[in-house]
Design a protein around this motif. Structure first.
Motif, PDB file in Angstrom:
ATOM      1  N   LEU A 245       0.828  -1.194   0.000  1.00  0.00           N
ATOM      2  CA  LEU A 245       0.000   0.000   0.000  1.00  0.00           C
ATOM      3  C   LEU A 245       0.865   1.246   0.000  1.00  0.00           C
ATOM      4  CD1 LEU A 245      -2.583  -1.188   2.634  1.00  0.00           C
ATOM      5  CD2 LEU A 245      -2.879  -1.118   0.182  1.00  0.00           C
TER       6      LEU A 245
ATOM      7  N   TYR B 156      -9.605  -9.442   3.034  1.00  0.00           N
ATOM      8  CA  TYR B 156      -8.289  -8.904   3.397  1.00  0.00           C
ATOM      9  C   TYR B 156      -8.002  -9.200   4.859  1.00  0.00           C
ATOM     10  CZ  TYR B 156      -8.784  -6.388  -1.003  1.00  0.00           C
ATOM     11  OH  TYR B 156      -8.963  -6.071  -2.322  1.00  0.00           O
TER      12      TYR B 156
ATOM     13  N   LYS C 198      -9.153  -2.854   1.500  1.00  0.00           N
ATOM     14  CA  LYS C 198      -7.766  -2.654   1.933  1.00  0.00           C
ATOM     15  C   LYS C 198      -7.696  -1.544   2.963  1.00  0.00           C
ATOM     16  CE  LYS C 198      -6.265  -1.837  -2.242  1.00  0.00           C
ATOM     17  NZ  LYS C 198      -7.471  -2.113  -3.061  1.00  0.00           N
TER      18      LYS C 198
ATOM     19  N   THR D 107      -8.786  -2.604   6.372  1.00  0.00           N
ATOM     20  CA  THR D 107      -7.763  -3.502   6.923  1.00  0.00           C
ATOM     21  C   THR D 107      -6.605  -2.713   7.507  1.00  0.00           C
ATOM     22  OG1 THR D 107      -8.358  -5.031   5.146  1.00  0.00           O
ATOM     23  CG2 THR D 107      -6.406  -5.562   6.434  1.00  0.00           C
TER      24      THR D 107
ATOM     25  N   GLN E 236      -4.431 -10.799   1.043  1.00  0.00           N
ATOM     26  CA  GLN E 236      -5.726 -11.187   0.490  1.00  0.00           C
ATOM     27  C   GLN E 236      -5.783 -12.701   0.329  1.00  0.00           C
ATOM     28  OE1 GLN E 236      -6.702  -9.706  -3.449  1.00  0.00           O
ATOM     29  NE2 GLN E 236      -8.859  -9.540  -2.903  1.00  0.00           N
TER      30      GLN E 236
END
Length: 311
Positions: free
Chosen positions: A46, A126, A181, A184, A207
């Motif tokens: 990320l 996730y 995401k 998470t 994932q």
């Protein structure tokens, strides 16, 4: 002739040495072999470079919640409306009016998942990776300690997942599943703050397919209203809001919903209050027990009048 014999001996010695090395290499234990980086296709990197934490120089180093965050598709636009009750710019503007806890809530509990538990047709979710171990007994101990010590602060499964792609750490301890995401990441920061675990890497989420064992239960809900801080702030601004109506305004919220500055997600609701965590790592708390609000502000009590006496 002597030179030829000497060369032959050297050649035989080199061949023997080569076979010795080859035999030794063939007989090495797996953990002694040179390790290559294993590719884990569940990892999602990320971009967290755009996350910002705003600091107030007049607060002596105290970090304040950001006015907005630029992260992910769900928080791409900042909120600029002062009447957006869900996205007030300061989490101190909220107070807890009520908590509704689901008494039949089955989570959290520990699940041990193996590749045989999946058939490839389930939906994907996730997960937060907490820790990895090579020994199953050790990872079970970590999972049990996590559940015993932080049970009230957890609302997802604690999952022991067999990782067949990594021979160095065969078992991953994860927390999930989550829908996006961004949610998470917020729960990862929340869990790191809750357990004081500085080693968690919240720039990565994983994932996986969601197994049939992961039956999602209904999350706790809460009702929030405006706090004293918010009412006094609105009172001082040139808006023609009715303080009486603002005092009665409420909003029902639940876990995984956005609340406050953009990028902040509700990560837990229990009898103590509401945990809200930002994508930049700020973990904040809205407590149940607060002082009663007073929309009139402070007032000076008039001195008591003497009671008249009869003649």
């Amino acid at each position: 002739m002597i030179k030829i014999q000497t060369l032959n001996k050297c050649f035989i010695t080199l061949i023997g040495t080569f076979f010795v090395f080859t035999s030794f290499a063939d007989g090495m234990l797996p953990e002694d072999l040179p390790q290559t980086d294993m590719v884990d296709d569940s990892v999602i990197e990320l971009d967290i470079e755009n996350q910002q934490i705003y600091t107030d120089p007049f607060k002596r180093g105290v970090t304040r919640s950001p006015a907005y965050a630029t992260f992910g598709e769900e928080s791409a636009s900042d909120s600029s409306r002062i009447d957006d009750l869900r996205h007030l710019q300061d989490l101190r503007y909220y107070r807890v009016v009520g908590i509704v806890a689901d008494e039949e809530l089955q989570m959290p509990k520990i699940l041990e998942l193996n590749p045989d538990d999946f058939f490839g047709d389930e939906h994907q979710g996730y997960y937060v990776k907490i820790q990895s171990k090579q020994d199953l007994g050790e990872i079970r101990t970590v999972a049990k300690n996590l559940m015993v010590n932080y049970n009230d602060g957890l609302n997802r499964y604690i999952i022991i997942r067999f990782n067949e792609k990594n021979t160095l750490s065969n078992y991953d301890l994860e927390y999930g599943p989550f829908r996006t995401k961004e949610i998470t990441v917020a729960h990862c920061h929340y869990l790191a703050a809750l357990t004081k675990n500085k080693n968690m890497n919240c720039s990565q989420v994983h994932q996986h397919f969601v197994s049939e064992q992961e039956q999602m239960a209904t999350q706790n809900t809460a009702t929030v209203g405006l706090s004293q801080f918010a009412l006094l702030d609105f009172k001082e601004k040139p808006y023609d809001f009715s303080l009486e109506k603002l005092k009665k305004m409420t909003l029902e919220v639940t876990v995984d919903q956005l609340l406050g500055p953009h990028g902040f997600v509700i990560t837990n609701i229990n009898d103590n209050g509401i945990s809200v965590t930002g994508l930049s790592g700020n973990a904040m708390f809205i407590p149940v027990s607060t002082f009663p609000i007073n929309i009139e502000g402070t007032s000076t009590a008039s001195p008591a009048q003497p009671t008249p006496t009869g003649n």
